[in-house]
Design a protein around this motif. Structure first.
Motif, PDB file in Angstrom:
ATOM      1  N   ALA A  49       0.908  -1.361   0.059  1.00  0.00           N
ATOM      2  CA  ALA A  49       0.158  -0.056  -0.018  1.00  0.00           C
ATOM      3  C   ALA A  49       1.007   1.142  -0.183  1.00  0.00           C
ATOM      4  O   ALA A  49       0.436   2.342  -0.637  1.00  0.00           O
ATOM      5  N   SER A  50       1.946   1.009   0.740  1.00  0.00           N
ATOM      6  CA  SER A  50       2.801   2.204   0.659  1.00  0.00           C
ATOM      7  C   SER A  50       3.567   2.662  -0.567  1.00  0.00           C
ATOM      8  O   SER A  50       3.771   3.835  -0.855  1.00  0.00           O
ATOM      9  N   VAL A  51       3.987   1.543  -1.220  1.00  0.00           N
ATOM     10  CA  VAL A  51       4.560   1.658  -2.546  1.00  0.00           C
ATOM     11  C   VAL A  51       3.479   2.115  -3.578  1.00  0.00           C
ATOM     12  O   VAL A  51       3.695   3.022  -4.516  1.00  0.00           O
ATOM     13  N   LYS A  52       2.190   1.702  -3.512  1.00  0.00           N
ATOM     14  CA  LYS A  52       1.185   2.112  -4.288  1.00  0.00           C
ATOM     15  C   LYS A  52       0.942   3.751  -4.359  1.00  0.00           C
ATOM     16  O   LYS A  52       0.631   4.180  -5.273  1.00  0.00           O
ATOM     17  N   GLU A  53       0.821   4.041  -3.015  1.00  0.00           N
ATOM     18  CA  GLU A  53       0.629   5.740  -2.742  1.00  0.00           C
ATOM     19  C   GLU A  53       2.019   6.418  -3.320  1.00  0.00           C
ATOM     20  O   GLU A  53       1.884   7.473  -4.021  1.00  0.00           O
ATOM     21  N   LEU A  54       2.953   5.840  -3.034  1.00  0.00           N
ATOM     22  CA  LEU A  54       4.224   6.490  -3.761  1.00  0.00           C
ATOM     23  C   LEU A  54       4.124   6.370  -5.418  1.00  0.00           C
ATOM     24  O   LEU A  54       4.620   7.571  -6.217  1.00  0.00           O
ATOM     25  N   VAL A  55       3.535   5.363  -6.090  1.00  0.00           N
ATOM     26  CA  VAL A  55       3.331   5.169  -7.450  1.00  0.00           C
ATOM     27  C   VAL A  55       2.179   6.493  -7.979  1.00  0.00           C
ATOM     28  O   VAL A  55       2.686   7.021  -8.842  1.00  0.00           O
ATOM     29  N   ARG A  56       1.516   6.633  -7.094  1.00  0.00           N
ATOM     30  CA  ARG A  56       0.524   7.601  -7.418  1.00  0.00           C
ATOM     31  C   ARG A  56       1.039   9.226  -7.292  1.00  0.00           C
ATOM     32  O   ARG A  56       0.303  10.018  -7.988  1.00  0.00           O
ATOM     33  N   MET A  57       1.889   9.346  -6.571  1.00  0.00           N
ATOM     34  CA  MET A  57       2.620  10.701  -6.325  1.00  0.00           C
ATOM     35  C   MET A  57       3.436  11.156  -7.934  1.00  0.00           C
ATOM     36  O   MET A  57       3.771  10.377  -8.497  1.00  0.00           O
ATOM     37  N   ASN A  58       3.473  12.325  -8.072  1.00  0.00           N
ATOM     38  CA  ASN A  58       4.125  13.047  -8.892  1.00  0.00           C
ATOM     39  C   ASN A  58       5.693  13.010  -8.698  1.00  0.00           C
ATOM     40  O   ASN A  58       6.360  14.084  -8.322  1.00  0.00           O
ATOM     41  N   PHE A  82       9.409   1.476   8.987  1.00  0.00           N
ATOM     42  CA  PHE A  82       8.395   1.088   7.895  1.00  0.00           C
ATOM     43  C   PHE A  82       7.833   2.315   7.205  1.00  0.00           C
ATOM     44  O   PHE A  82       7.554   2.091   5.830  1.00  0.00           O
ATOM     45  N   ALA A  83       7.743   3.524   7.826  1.00  0.00           N
ATOM     46  CA  ALA A  83       6.883   4.752   7.308  1.00  0.00           C
ATOM     47  C   ALA A  83       7.933   5.728   6.253  1.00  0.00           C
ATOM     48  O   ALA A  83       7.595   6.571   5.781  1.00  0.00           O
ATOM     49  N   ILE A  84       9.272   5.446   6.556  1.00  0.00           N
ATOM     50  CA  ILE A  84      10.292   6.554   6.111  1.00  0.00           C
ATOM     51  C   ILE A  84       9.924   6.414   4.622  1.00  0.00           C
ATOM     52  O   ILE A  84      10.170   7.437   3.965  1.00  0.00           O
ATOM     53  N   PRO A  85       9.960   5.259   3.700  1.00  0.00           N
ATOM     54  CA  PRO A  85       9.800   5.589   2.164  1.00  0.00           C
ATOM     55  C   PRO A  85       8.537   6.551   1.920  1.00  0.00           C
ATOM     56  O   PRO A  85       8.639   7.304   0.976  1.00  0.00           O
ATOM     57  N   LEU A  86       7.439   6.117   2.621  1.00  0.00           N
ATOM     58  CA  LEU A  86       6.162   6.785   2.405  1.00  0.00           C
ATOM     59  C   LEU A  86       6.356   8.465   2.568  1.00  0.00           C
ATOM     60  O   LEU A  86       5.969   9.290   1.751  1.00  0.00           O
ATOM     61  N   LEU A  87       6.874   8.579   3.798  1.00  0.00           N
ATOM     62  CA  LEU A  87       7.372  10.154   4.140  1.00  0.00           C
ATOM     63  C   LEU A  87       8.053  10.834   3.144  1.00  0.00           C
ATOM     64  O   LEU A  87       8.049  12.234   2.916  1.00  0.00           O
ATOM     65  N   ALA A  88       9.221  10.160   2.693  1.00  0.00           N
ATOM     66  CA  ALA A  88      10.051  10.623   1.916  1.00  0.00           C
ATOM     67  C   ALA A  88       9.602  10.965   0.609  1.00  0.00           C
ATOM     68  O   ALA A  88       9.759  12.113  -0.239  1.00  0.00           O
ATOM     69  N   GLY A  89       8.876   9.953   0.106  1.00  0.00           N
ATOM     70  CA  GLY A  89       7.979  10.365  -1.143  1.00  0.00           C
ATOM     71  C   GLY A  89       7.233  11.433  -1.176  1.00  0.00           C
ATOM     72  O   GLY A  89       7.151  12.252  -2.113  1.00  0.00           O
ATOM     73  N   TYR A  90       6.579  11.537  -0.184  1.00  0.00           N
ATOM     74  CA  TYR A  90       5.605  12.839   0.222  1.00  0.00           C
ATOM     75  C   TYR A  90       6.225  14.039   0.187  1.00  0.00           C
ATOM     76  O   TYR A  90       6.032  15.050  -0.446  1.00  0.00           O
ATOM     77  N   SER A  91       7.326  14.074   0.877  1.00  0.00           N
ATOM     78  CA  SER A  91       8.159  15.182   0.889  1.00  0.00           C
ATOM     79  C   SER A  91       8.871  15.731  -0.372  1.00  0.00           C
ATOM     80  O   SER A  91       8.865  16.847  -0.768  1.00  0.00           O
ATOM     81  N   LEU A  92       9.189  14.615  -1.158  1.00  0.00           N
ATOM     82  CA  LEU A  92       9.943  15.020  -2.540  1.00  0.00           C
ATOM     83  C   LEU A  92       8.908  15.295  -3.352  1.00  0.00           C
ATOM     84  O   LEU A  92       9.194  16.397  -4.236  1.00  0.00           O
ATOM     85  N   GLU A  93       7.720  15.058  -3.313  1.00  0.00           N
ATOM     86  CA  GLU A  93       6.699  15.355  -3.976  1.00  0.00           C
ATOM     87  C   GLU A  93       6.308  17.111  -3.763  1.00  0.00           C
ATOM     88  O   GLU A  93       6.086  17.818  -4.825  1.00  0.00           O
ATOM     89  N   LEU A  94       6.256  17.428  -2.390  1.00  0.00           N
ATOM     90  CA  LEU A  94       6.019  18.738  -2.413  1.00  0.00           C
ATOM     91  C   LEU A  94       7.148  19.606  -2.711  1.00  0.00           C
ATOM     92  O   LEU A  94       6.864  20.682  -3.223  1.00  0.00           O
TER      93      LEU A  94
END
Length: 477
Positions: free
Chosen positions: A97-106, A461-473
């Motif tokens: 689910a975390s990876v799927k959320e990253l795929v959805r990000m720009n 466990f949450a580091i990749p998700l937060l890193a992707g969110y920050s990078l998108e911003l």
């Protein structure tokens, strides 16, 4: 902004890759490394010990899995393995689910590949999913809740309202997480308050907040009423959570004063302190361990402390010795900020290869239940002993200077850096998805053990998700 993706294809491929890479750990450590706490829970389930400390919900789930294995296959090992597979599925689904959320990000596609590689190949995760304890299931549940928190935040940012499906999923995952770990109640409570404030500011509509009220009530009631109901209804006992569970910081401070500043205490003050412990005042200074509060915390009599003025003495000592107080906090929590791994190991027989034991999930099995009570027969297979040794050595392949990837302090500073970047590029509300992680780091610092993987692993466990969110911003700004 979300990209249009083939969700099913992403999920199937990611889940397959993660499962394939984690499978060797399940095979080598079959039926799973039974952690000390899990043996206590199984002892409680079978009536050898009274219910205490561990949430009855997680005890019930673990016990039922063992019962199912014994019923279907006649072996305790199979029952433990059923619970191990439950952990495996929940954590693999959460990482997917975390990876799927990253795929959805720009964000660049290579970030997604790095995240999949991190979840799949880094030993922390494979070793964790085979370690049988209540925390492992909770890692997956909290990561699923984090994904929903991020979606709820994006709902408000983009449409000024909440999608009901996301609210329902967040309610489910947060409720289950709270049933496994009661401190998650406070984490999700603060997240809901922050989301509510943000929603009102963005929409200026009270009705936008109404959908959060049932979730708020659910979270508040979950870890207390539900676990007490299970304790009374199924086990026929009262659940005793322990009156000193949240007192590590004040008790360690008092013990530090007794050990290193004994000359500043009067005889009356020493007597007050000694009355609250079975080993007396002298035992307090002898039992003090700056990295571990259990010897002090588990012996503390809070009922006596309320009667003899211990807490009044505590506040008096705090005013007189504020720097000693800070020293005790730093001694008990610096491992969560220090990049250099120098906290002494206390793990028995774990193949840590020179790394502090608390940094690596348990790679050994505890057969205390079978040895002491003769109720369960749990053991590794001798035929996979070489495979277990190989995986223990595989850990060394990921050593960087100062064991960077095994340093909890490294991940803490990554979180701090990401928060600073997000606040610089956006606004204060953009930090909302970080709230659970920030609070969990604080919980680790206040916890009974310094530099301890069981407490910190949920953050990794949450580091990749937060890193992707920050990078998108950063990219979109």
């Amino acid at each position: 902004m979300e990209k249009q993706v083939n969700d099913k294809r992403v999920c199937v491929i990611t889940f397959f890759i993660i499962s394939l890479c984690w499978a060797p750990w399940l095979i080598a450590f079959y039926p799973g490394s039974v952690y000390w706490d899990m043996t206590y829970q199984l002892e409680q389930y079978y009536g050898y010990l009274a219910l205490q400390f561990h949430p009855p919900f997680s005890t019930l789930i673990a016990g039922k899995c063992v019962d199912l294995g014994k019923l279907l296959f006649g072996f305790d090992n199979r029952g433990i393995f059923i619970y191990t597979m439950l952990q495996f599925f929940v954590c693999a689904a959460a990482c997917t689910a975390s990876v799927k959320e990253l795929v959805r990000m720009n964000i660049p596609r290579w970030v997604v590949y790095v995240a999949i590689s991190f979840y799949s190949a880094f030993p922390f995760f494979g070793a964790t999913v085979q370690c049988v304890m209540k925390d492992t299931v909770n890692y997956g549940l909290t990561l699923l809740a984090y994904v929903m928190i991020l979606r709820l935040y994006n709902n408000i940012s983009e449409t000024q309202s909440f999608k009901k499906t996301n609210v329902l999923l967040f309610s489910t995952f947060s409720l289950l997480s709270c049933l496994y770990r009661k401190e998650m109640i406070y984490v999700f409570l603060l997240v809901l308050v922050a989301l509510g404030i943000y929603a009102y500011i963005k929409s200026s509509k009270i009705r936008t907040l109404l959908i959060l009220i049932p979730v708020l009530v659910l979270v508040l009631l979950s870890g207390t009423i539900t676990n007490k109901t299970i304790a009374r209804g199924y086990f026929g006992q009262e659940f005793f959570a322990g009156s000193s569970e949240g007192l590590s910081i004040p008790l360690q401070f008092v013990a530090r004063v007794a050990k290193y500043h004994d000359d500043t205490l009067s005889e009356e003050e020493k007597m007050i302190i000694g009355e609250c412990f079975p080993f007396g005042y002298e035992g307090v200074s002898q039992s003090y361990n700056p990295y571990l509060s259990d010897p002090i915390k588990n012996s503390f009599n809070n009922t006596k402390a309320k009667e003899n003025g211990f807490w009044e003495l505590y506040w008096k000592l705090l005013k007189k010795n504020p720097f000693v107080f800070l020293e005790s906090i730093c001694a008990g929590g610096y491992g969560y900020f220090s990049i250099v791994p120098n906290v002494p190991t206390t793990v028995d027989d774990a193949p840590t290869n020179g790394l502090p034991g608390g940094r690596i999930p348990s790679l050994y099995i505890n057969i205390g239940v079978a040895g002491e009570y003769g109720n369960l027969n749990i053991s590794f297979h001798d035929s996979t002993s070489e495979f277990r040794n190989f995986l223990g050595n595989y850990i060394l392949a990921f050593q960087l200077p100062y064991n960077l990837l095994y340093s909890f302090g490294f991940y803490t500073w990554v979180v701090i850096l990401l928060v600073c970047m997000v606040m610089r590029k956006s606004n204060i509300f953009a930090v909302i998805p970080f709230i659970p992680i920030i609070l969990l780091i604080a919980v680790c610092v206040m916890s009974p053990v310094n530099d301890y993987g069981r407490y910190y692993m949920g953050i990794i466990f949450a580091i990749p998700l937060l890193a992707g969110y920050s990078l998108e911003l950063l990219i979109n700004k």
